[in-house]
Design a protein around this motif. Structure first.
Motif, PDB file in Angstrom:
ATOM      1  N   GLY A 144      16.925 107.309  11.376  1.00 25.94           N
ATOM      2  CA  GLY A 144      17.322 108.679  11.140  1.00 25.94           C
ATOM      3  C   GLY A 144      17.419 109.496  12.394  1.00 25.94           C
ATOM      4  N   GLY A 145      17.360 108.844  13.528  1.00 23.54           N
ATOM      5  CA  GLY A 145      17.567 109.557  14.776  1.00 23.54           C
ATOM      6  C   GLY A 145      16.342 110.214  15.338  1.00 23.54           C
ATOM      7  N   GLY A 146      15.169 109.989  14.693  1.00 20.63           N
ATOM      8  CA  GLY A 146      13.959 110.575  15.228  1.00 20.63           C
ATOM      9  C   GLY A 146      13.509 109.884  16.487  1.00 20.63           C
ATOM     10  N   LYS A 147      12.446 110.390  17.115  1.00 19.02           N
ATOM     11  CA  LYS A 147      11.960 109.777  18.344  1.00 19.02           C
ATOM     12  C   LYS A 147      11.398 108.403  18.044  1.00 19.02           C
ATOM     13  CE  LYS A 147      10.829 114.032  20.760  1.00 19.02           C
ATOM     14  NZ  LYS A 147       9.783 114.824  21.392  1.00 19.02           N
ATOM     15  N   TYR A 180      12.804  97.822  10.466  1.00 18.10           N
ATOM     16  CA  TYR A 180      13.512  98.336   9.293  1.00 18.10           C
ATOM     17  C   TYR A 180      14.291  99.607   9.633  1.00 18.10           C
ATOM     18  CZ  TYR A 180      11.063  95.033   6.258  1.00 18.10           C
ATOM     19  OH  TYR A 180      10.618  93.892   5.653  1.00 18.10           O
ATOM     20  N   ASN A 181      13.686 100.472  10.442  1.00 19.36           N
ATOM     21  CA  ASN A 181      14.395 101.693  10.848  1.00 19.36           C
ATOM     22  C   ASN A 181      15.718 101.371  11.520  1.00 19.36           C
ATOM     23  OD1 ASN A 181      12.309 103.239   9.918  1.00 19.36           O
ATOM     24  ND2 ASN A 181      11.525 103.814  11.925  1.00 19.36           N
ATOM     25  N   ALA A 182      15.685 100.384  12.434  1.00 22.06           N
ATOM     26  CA  ALA A 182      16.886 100.035  13.194  1.00 22.06           C
ATOM     27  C   ALA A 182      17.988  99.536  12.267  1.00 22.06           C
ATOM     28  CB  ALA A 182      16.555  98.984  14.245  1.00 22.06           C
ATOM     29  N   VAL A 183      17.616  98.708  11.289  1.00 18.13           N
ATOM     30  CA  VAL A 183      18.622  98.156  10.371  1.00 18.13           C
ATOM     31  C   VAL A 183      19.169  99.253   9.462  1.00 18.13           C
ATOM     32  CG1 VAL A 183      19.040  96.496   8.519  1.00 18.13           C
ATOM     33  CG2 VAL A 183      17.568  95.867  10.447  1.00 18.13           C
ATOM     34  N   ARG A 240      23.253  98.360   0.916  1.00 14.42           N
ATOM     35  CA  ARG A 240      22.448  97.445   1.729  1.00 14.42           C
ATOM     36  C   ARG A 240      21.308  98.193   2.410  1.00 14.42           C
ATOM     37  NH1 ARG A 240      27.334  95.459   4.110  1.00 14.42           N
ATOM     38  NH2 ARG A 240      26.416  95.448   6.200  1.00 14.42           N
ATOM     39  N   ALA A 241      21.592  99.418   2.868  1.00 20.16           N
ATOM     40  CA  ALA A 241      20.536 100.221   3.479  1.00 20.16           C
ATOM     41  C   ALA A 241      19.448 100.533   2.458  1.00 20.16           C
ATOM     42  CB  ALA A 241      21.122 101.507   4.041  1.00 20.16           C
ATOM     43  N   GLU A 242      19.850 100.813   1.226  1.00 15.82           N
ATOM     44  CA  GLU A 242      18.867 101.098   0.191  1.00 15.82           C
ATOM     45  C   GLU A 242      18.042  99.849  -0.133  1.00 15.82           C
ATOM     46  OE1 GLU A 242      18.493 102.704  -4.387  1.00 15.82           O
ATOM     47  OE2 GLU A 242      20.388 102.991  -3.328  1.00 15.82           O
ATOM     48  N   ARG A 243      18.674  98.684  -0.092  1.00 13.36           N
ATOM     49  CA  ARG A 243      17.945  97.432  -0.334  1.00 13.36           C
ATOM     50  C   ARG A 243      16.841  97.245   0.709  1.00 13.36           C
ATOM     51  NH1 ARG A 243      18.247  92.748   2.123  1.00 13.36           N
ATOM     52  NH2 ARG A 243      20.220  93.233   3.145  1.00 13.36           N
ATOM     53  N   VAL A 244      17.167  97.529   1.980  1.00 12.74           N
ATOM     54  CA  VAL A 244      16.176  97.421   3.054  1.00 12.74           C
ATOM     55  C   VAL A 244      15.040  98.421   2.812  1.00 12.74           C
ATOM     56  CG1 VAL A 244      15.788  97.674   5.534  1.00 12.74           C
ATOM     57  CG2 VAL A 244      17.890  96.607   4.721  1.00 12.74           C
ATOM     58  N   LEU A 245      15.392  99.624   2.378  1.00 10.83           N
ATOM     59  CA  LEU A 245      14.380 100.636   2.099  1.00 10.83           C
ATOM     60  C   LEU A 245      13.460 100.179   0.964  1.00 10.83           C
ATOM     61  CD1 LEU A 245      13.219 103.472   2.541  1.00 10.83           C
ATOM     62  CD2 LEU A 245      14.961 104.344   0.959  1.00 10.83           C
ATOM     63  N   HIS A 246      14.023  99.579  -0.086  1.00  4.00           N
ATOM     64  CA  HIS A 246      13.211  99.062  -1.190  1.00  4.00           C
ATOM     65  C   HIS A 246      12.220  98.016  -0.675  1.00  4.00           C
ATOM     66  CE1 HIS A 246      14.478 100.785  -5.033  1.00  4.00           C
ATOM     67  NE2 HIS A 246      15.691 100.902  -4.517  1.00  4.00           N
ATOM     68  N   ASN A 247      12.686  97.152   0.227  1.00  2.84           N
ATOM     69  CA  ASN A 247      11.795  96.136   0.794  1.00  2.84           C
ATOM     70  C   ASN A 247      10.638  96.783   1.552  1.00  2.84           C
ATOM     71  OD1 ASN A 247      13.280  94.042  -0.224  1.00  2.84           O
ATOM     72  ND2 ASN A 247      14.408  93.639   1.670  1.00  2.84           N
ATOM     73  N   ASP A 281       1.946  97.798   8.572  1.00  2.09           N
ATOM     74  CA  ASP A 281       2.930  97.722   9.656  1.00  2.09           C
ATOM     75  C   ASP A 281       4.295  98.219   9.204  1.00  2.09           C
ATOM     76  OD1 ASP A 281       1.151  96.705  11.481  1.00  2.09           O
ATOM     77  OD2 ASP A 281       1.546  94.628  10.940  1.00  2.09           O
ATOM     78  N   VAL A 282       4.474  98.334   7.918  1.00  2.20           N
ATOM     79  CA  VAL A 282       5.745  98.806   7.354  1.00  2.20           C
ATOM     80  C   VAL A 282       5.444 100.034   6.520  1.00  2.20           C
ATOM     81  CG1 VAL A 282       7.697  98.255   5.893  1.00  2.20           C
ATOM     82  CG2 VAL A 282       6.672  96.466   7.306  1.00  2.20           C
ATOM     83  N   LYS A 283       5.763 101.180   7.091  1.00  3.02           N
ATOM     84  CA  LYS A 283       5.410 102.431   6.429  1.00  3.02           C
ATOM     85  C   LYS A 283       6.646 103.306   6.294  1.00  3.02           C
ATOM     86  CE  LYS A 283       1.585 105.691   6.439  1.00  3.02           C
ATOM     87  NZ  LYS A 283       0.413 106.182   7.189  1.00  3.02           N
ATOM     88  N   PRO A 284       7.267 103.324   5.113  1.00  2.00           N
ATOM     89  CA  PRO A 284       8.459 104.169   4.939  1.00  2.00           C
ATOM     90  C   PRO A 284       8.106 105.640   5.057  1.00  2.00           C
ATOM     91  CG  PRO A 284       7.736 103.273   2.838  1.00  2.00           C
ATOM     92  CD  PRO A 284       6.907 102.603   3.888  1.00  2.00           C
ATOM     93  N   THR A 285       9.037 106.391   5.579  1.00  2.00           N
ATOM     94  CA  THR A 285       8.825 107.829   5.768  1.00  2.00           C
ATOM     95  C   THR A 285      10.004 108.604   5.200  1.00  2.00           C
ATOM     96  OG1 THR A 285       9.920 107.900   7.921  1.00  2.00           O
ATOM     97  CG2 THR A 285       7.562 107.367   7.897  1.00  2.00           C
ATOM     98  N   THR A 286       9.872 109.900   5.221  1.00  8.11           N
ATOM     99  CA  THR A 286      10.962 110.770   4.769  1.00  8.11           C
ATOM    100  C   THR A 286      12.235 110.495   5.561  1.00  8.11           C
ATOM    101  OG1 THR A 286       9.393 112.493   4.120  1.00  8.11           O
ATOM    102  CG2 THR A 286      11.665 113.188   4.527  1.00  8.11           C
ATOM    103  N   ILE A 287      12.084 110.198   6.848  1.00  3.21           N
ATOM    104  CA  ILE A 287      13.255 109.933   7.688  1.00  3.21           C
ATOM    105  C   ILE A 287      14.032 108.733   7.170  1.00  3.21           C
ATOM    106  CG2 ILE A 287      13.988 109.181   9.989  1.00  3.21           C
ATOM    107  CD1 ILE A 287      11.743 110.843  11.156  1.00  3.21           C
ATOM    108  N   ASN A 288      13.319 107.661   6.769  1.00  2.00           N
ATOM    109  CA  ASN A 288      14.005 106.486   6.221  1.00  2.00           C
ATOM    110  C   ASN A 288      14.817 106.845   4.982  1.00  2.00           C
ATOM    111  OD1 ASN A 288      10.966 104.908   7.005  1.00  2.00           O
ATOM    112  ND2 ASN A 288      12.839 104.539   8.126  1.00  2.00           N
ATOM    113  N   PHE A 289      14.195 107.596   4.077  1.00  2.64           N
ATOM    114  CA  PHE A 289      14.897 107.997   2.857  1.00  2.64           C
ATOM    115  C   PHE A 289      16.089 108.885   3.183  1.00  2.64           C
ATOM    116  CE2 PHE A 289      11.119 106.398   0.860  1.00  2.64           C
ATOM    117  CZ  PHE A 289      11.499 106.068  -0.434  1.00  2.64           C
TER     118      PHE A 289
END
Length: 949
Positions: free
Chosen positions: A7-10, A592-595, A610-617, A628-636
């Motif tokens: 999402g373009g964050g730091k 995951y962020n990069a993909v 496909r992006a949503e599939r990665v987010l579901h994973n 080690d895999v922590k989804p955030t608001t930025i991912n969504f």
């Protein structure tokens, strides 16, 4: 490293850190991490010093001690550990006062109990004299009007503010004859060590628990012993002090100093059984150096000053040594404070002054210089790097003058190179590479103390990777290739040049940052090469999570068609290998962020799904306990943006479903996934792009819901200018009856809220242009005049100082477009006049000029508003516009097509010189200001076709 966008964050640096240190580089003293580019591992002795092993055996042991310490990763321990009832000493910083103890519970000392005699504090000692040693070493001294180092600032009472990133080696105490870890010497008596651990208690660590129990007992025994009666045979003072020092905490450092304080009190009471020693002071200094406590370096320096003053007052047993000075310098280097490098160098100058004043036991050595250089390297910046190199030059000069203890070695050069790598300044990589070349020259001439190793090459490669200079990736690639060539030419002699994961990762990272057209393919080639070399037996060269993530990021940034698919494939490969047992390839948040970012930006068919599939994973793995895999608001939000850009009715519905999913996760306790303004804006944008008849109404409903949530106290979802602009855009695109009036009403609401004092609702150029666009598409009576009115209002506001509403070329084009599509017969004449009036206004401006789109619109004006039977008038207008277009260099295929629709075939040939619509045979001057893609109709052609076919 490069890093995924998410999402373009730091980008967080954690994903750069490798899983393990390199342990098969042919040099056990150089374990190299596979990710952290800061090179804390520079403080490791090289095996290339075998010819000097006997002479430097003691220093070698200290460097090996550094090797053991540098990776411990210890941080602070809060002093108020009430579970053990231990006292909390309140150390008074600059003046070195006594420690007033306030325990948390019934500990060894009651509240406000005082240890020591009457006055109750170690008297502050005057600072050491400055005899000008700094200038003799060609250093730049810190300006100070007194004869001593600058006064120490009071220590902070905040014991939790720890720079846990500091990873310097422990003090070598190289001239004292012992190290601070020797705990079984106590005034000539044999002191018992702490009992060996054999039971488990606190934190599941039996060693820590047993040691702490023993230390608590010793503290109680000390408190129970009257001042003047302390017996080192009964209470092993050195062992206790050393054990507290080994806790590497602020608490432990304070306890060491408390015991030191008590020993001094014993001497004041004429207890001849107890003697203050240099070793005790060194342990206290070293304990503070390793504590990680804010202000620890100040405290360490104060203790050194006290000791030096006692020695100058006649206590010959407290003669300072190089070791304790090095420990204080080490404390400053670890501190991370802004003044640390200068303070460390000042102590170096103090040492030199004492040595030249006749003290043979104090003399700056290689460790002293290396630690000061490391302090500058940690500081970062070009000035610090230049200072580090100046110190290296000084070491060479002193060595030439006969001081063999300061001869620079591989470690010295590695730290200076790292300083350049961290400086980030222009030319830093060139300076780093010069030092590498100098090392090779010195080694080839017989100086085996400066043999370049894999750490050296890694630092130079890192300097290029961070430089941002053109061709940096190619240069980093070349340096790695040269290192491999040297290793292959003589694997035995150059065993320490064996490539490892870190060096490859750094070059891959350089390619990921590169703007070269083939950067992504180069990065993937290196990934493939790493895998092959690993399979061929090179165990230290194995792709890890960083490797894959950097390659994924390179593809994400490439912009190539199919790049997102490549990134997705690499993630699938990582996941498969990880599930098959390769723990080094465990995808993390940044992978995951990069993909997701690559897919979201690609615009490819199916990319959003496909992006949503990665987010579901990501969500599933996190829910299964994978931190080690922590989804955030930025991912969504990134996935929502992908759906919004994909278009279609289904996309908007799917976006709303994802918003609902986020809300459910947040209500279930996941505070890292909380809908915000950007989330809602993406959903509104999905509706605006959907072409669904419900789009404007649905978009406005979501805006109203945001406003309700905001007014009820949820600041995270406050609507802003972008929100309102997107809703206006939804109305503009809808073509619904009354859409233009509704868009202008929303503009009025924004203006009212802004005038009421809320800057977040301030209309801007895009707001007004979208309203103009809504009127242009409405076909309503008076639309062109309404558009011109809005343009004039914008100009008036801009001239009154509102810079956010400055009309741009898109605004002017939107007004002329409204004229071109005027459908009411009564408005046609006025619309024609408005179009050319706005065109003249645009041509008169110095800050913008008509473009190809402007001329295409005006030819549409002629085609649509001038009577077809009046061919002469149509031709004159068309001729005027086409000639202006040729003069300005904006002719493209759309201009030609619209020209052909406006005039007769003969007139077209007369103006263009051919009946072709191709630009190939036309003067290039006519299209000089049009990009190649635009000339070929690939830049914005779809939008133009929709409006002007």
């Amino acid at each position: 490293g490069g890093g995924g966008g998410g999402g373009g964050g730091k980008r967080n640096n954690k994903w750069r850190k490798g899983k393990k240190k390199n342990d098969d580089m042919g040099n056990s003293h150089f374990p190299v991490p596979t990710g952290n580019h800061s090179y804390p591992h520079y403080y490791h002795q090289s095996n290339n010093h075998n010819h000097n092993r006997n002479q430097n055996h003691h220093n070698h042991n200290h460097m090996q001690q550094a090797t053991n310490n540098v990776y411990l990763g210890y941080g602070s321990h809060h002093l108020n550990e009430g579970n053990m009832g231990l006292p909390v000493p309140d150390i008074i910083g600059a003046t070195g006062g006594l420690h007033s103890f306030t325990g948390a519970g019934p500990g060894p000392f009651p509240h406000h109990a005082r240890v020591g005699s009457g006055a109750g504090h170690i008297s502050p000692m005057p600072p050491p004299p400055n005899t000008g040693g700094v200038s003799s070493l060609a250093f730049t001294p810190i300006t100070n009007t007194s004869s001593a180092p600058p006064s120490l600032a009071p220590r902070s009472n905040n014991r939790n503010n720890v720079d846990s990133s500091s990873r310097l080696p422990s003090n070598p105490s190289s001239h004292s004859g012992y190290g601070v870890d020797d705990i079984n010497e106590s005034n000539g008596s044999h002191s018992p060590s702490p009992p060996p651990p054999h039971s488990d208690v606190v934190d599941g660590d039996p060693v820590r628990t047993k040691r702490r129990d023993w230390l608590v007992r010793m503290n109680r025994r000390l408190q129970e012993t009257p001042v003047g009666k302390l017996d080192p045979q009964a209470i092993p003072i050195n062992a206790v002090m050393n054990a507290w020092a080994k806790t590497k905490s602020a608490e432990g450092a304070a306890m060491v100093e408390m015991w030191l304080d008590r020993v001094r009190e014993e001497q004041l009471q004429d207890n001849i059984a107890v003697q203050l020693t240099t070793k005790m002071y060194t342990m206290a200094v070293d304990a503070w150096a390793k504590s990680g406590e804010k202000g620890a370096a100040n405290r360490a320096e104060t203790i050194l000053q006290m000791m030096n003053q006692l020695y100058e007052d006649g206590n010959v047993d407290l003669k300072p040594t190089t070791g304790i000075f090095n420990a204080v310098i080490n404390a400053w280097a670890r501190s991370g404070e802004k003044t640390a490098p200068a303070r460390a160098e000042q102590i170096l100058g103090w040492m030199d002054a004492l040595h030249r004043g006749g003290n043979p036991d104090i003399r700056p050595d290689k460790y002293t210089f290396n630690t000061v250089i490391h302090a500058y390297a940690k500081a970062g910046g070009r000035e610090a790097a230049a200072k580090a190199q100046e110190l290296l030059t000084t070491m060479h000069r002193l060595h030439r003058e006969g001081n063999t203890s300061v001869k620079p070695d591989t470690i010295t050069y590695n730290v200076v190179i790292n300083a350049w790598a961290k400086s980030g300044g222009k030319g830093a990589a060139v300076e780093a590479e010069k030092l590498l070349a100098n090392m090779h020259a010195l080694y080839d001439s017989g100086n085996h103390d400066v043999k370049p190793n894999v750490v050296t090459y890694g630092a130079v490669i890192d300097a290029w990777a961070k430089s941002g200079e053109q061709g940096a990736a190619s240069r980093a690639d070349f340096i790695l290739a040269n290192m491999i060539r040297l290793h292959q030419a003589d694997p035995v002699r150059n065993a320490d040049l064996r490539p490892n994961t870190y060096t490859f990762n750094t070059v891959i990272n350089a390619w990921a940052k590169s703007r070269d057209h083939d950067a992504a393919s180069k990065a993937e080639e290196m990934l493939v090469a790493m895998g092959r070399l690993h399979q061929c037996g090179m165990s230290g060269l194995k792709p890890d999570a960083f490797t894959y993530t950097a390659v994924i990021d390179a593809w994400a940034k490439s912009g190539y068609k199919g790049a997102a698919y490549k990134a997705d494939q690499l993630l699938d490969k990582m996941e498969s290998k990880y599930l098959a047992g390769d723990t080094d390839l465990k995808p993390n948040t940044f992978t995951y962020n990069a993909v997701i970012n690559a897919l979201a930006k690609s615009g490819e068919v199916g990319a959003a799904a496909r992006a949503e599939r990665v987010l579901h994973n990501m969500v599933k793995r996190h829910q299964r306990g994978n931190d080690d895999v922590k989804p955030t608001t930025i991912n969504f939000n990134t996935v929502l943006d992908a759906w919004a850009k994909s278009g279609g009715k289904g996309a908007a519905i799917r976006a709303e479903e994802i918003l609902e999913w986020m809300d459910q996760l947040n209500k279930a306790g996941n505070n890292d996934v909380k809908p915000d303004t950007i989330t809602f804006n993406a959903v509104i944008d999905a509706w605006a792009r959907s072409a669904d008849k419900r789009a404007p109404t649905r978009a406005e409903k979501i805006l109203e819901h945001m406003d309700e949530l905001y007014k009820s106290g949820n600041e995270d979802v406050k609507p802003d200018t972008y929100t309102y602009n997107t809703v206006i855009n939804a109305w503009a695109k809808s073509g619904e009856v009354g859409a233009a009036s509704r868009a202008e009403h929303i503009l009025a609401v924004m203006e009212q809220r802004y005038q009421n004092g809320d800057e977040d609702f301030k209309p801007n150029t895009r707001t007004h242009t979208s309203v103009i666009d809504a009127w242009a598409k409405s076909g309503e009576r008076g639309a062109a005049a309404r558009c011109e009115h809005i343009l004039l209002t914008m100009q008036q506001q801009f001239e009154s100082g509102n810079l956010d509403v400055k009309p741009n070329s898109h605004t002017f084009n939107a007004v002329m477009n409204a004229c071109a599509f005027t459908k009411i017969d009564e408005d046609r004449t006025e619309a024609l006049a408005i179009a050319f009036r706005v065109f003249d206004w645009l041509c008169s401006r110095s800050d913008m000029q008509p473009d190809a789109y402007t001329y295409t619109i005006l030819l549409s004006v002629c085609s649509n508003l001038l009577p077809k039977e009046d061919e002469a008038k149509r031709f004159l207008h068309a001729k005027f516009l086409f000639e202006k277009c040729c003069e300005s260099g904006h002719v493209n295929d759309f201009v030609l097509r619209k020209l052909k629709q406006t005039v007769t075939e003969n007139e077209y040939i007369k103006l263009v010189g051919t009946d072709s619509l191709s630009l190939d045979n036309l003067p290039r001057e006519w299209s000089r200001n049009v990009s190649r893609d635009a000339r070929n109709g690939r830049n914005g052609s779809r939008g133009l076709r929709r409006r002007h076919k």
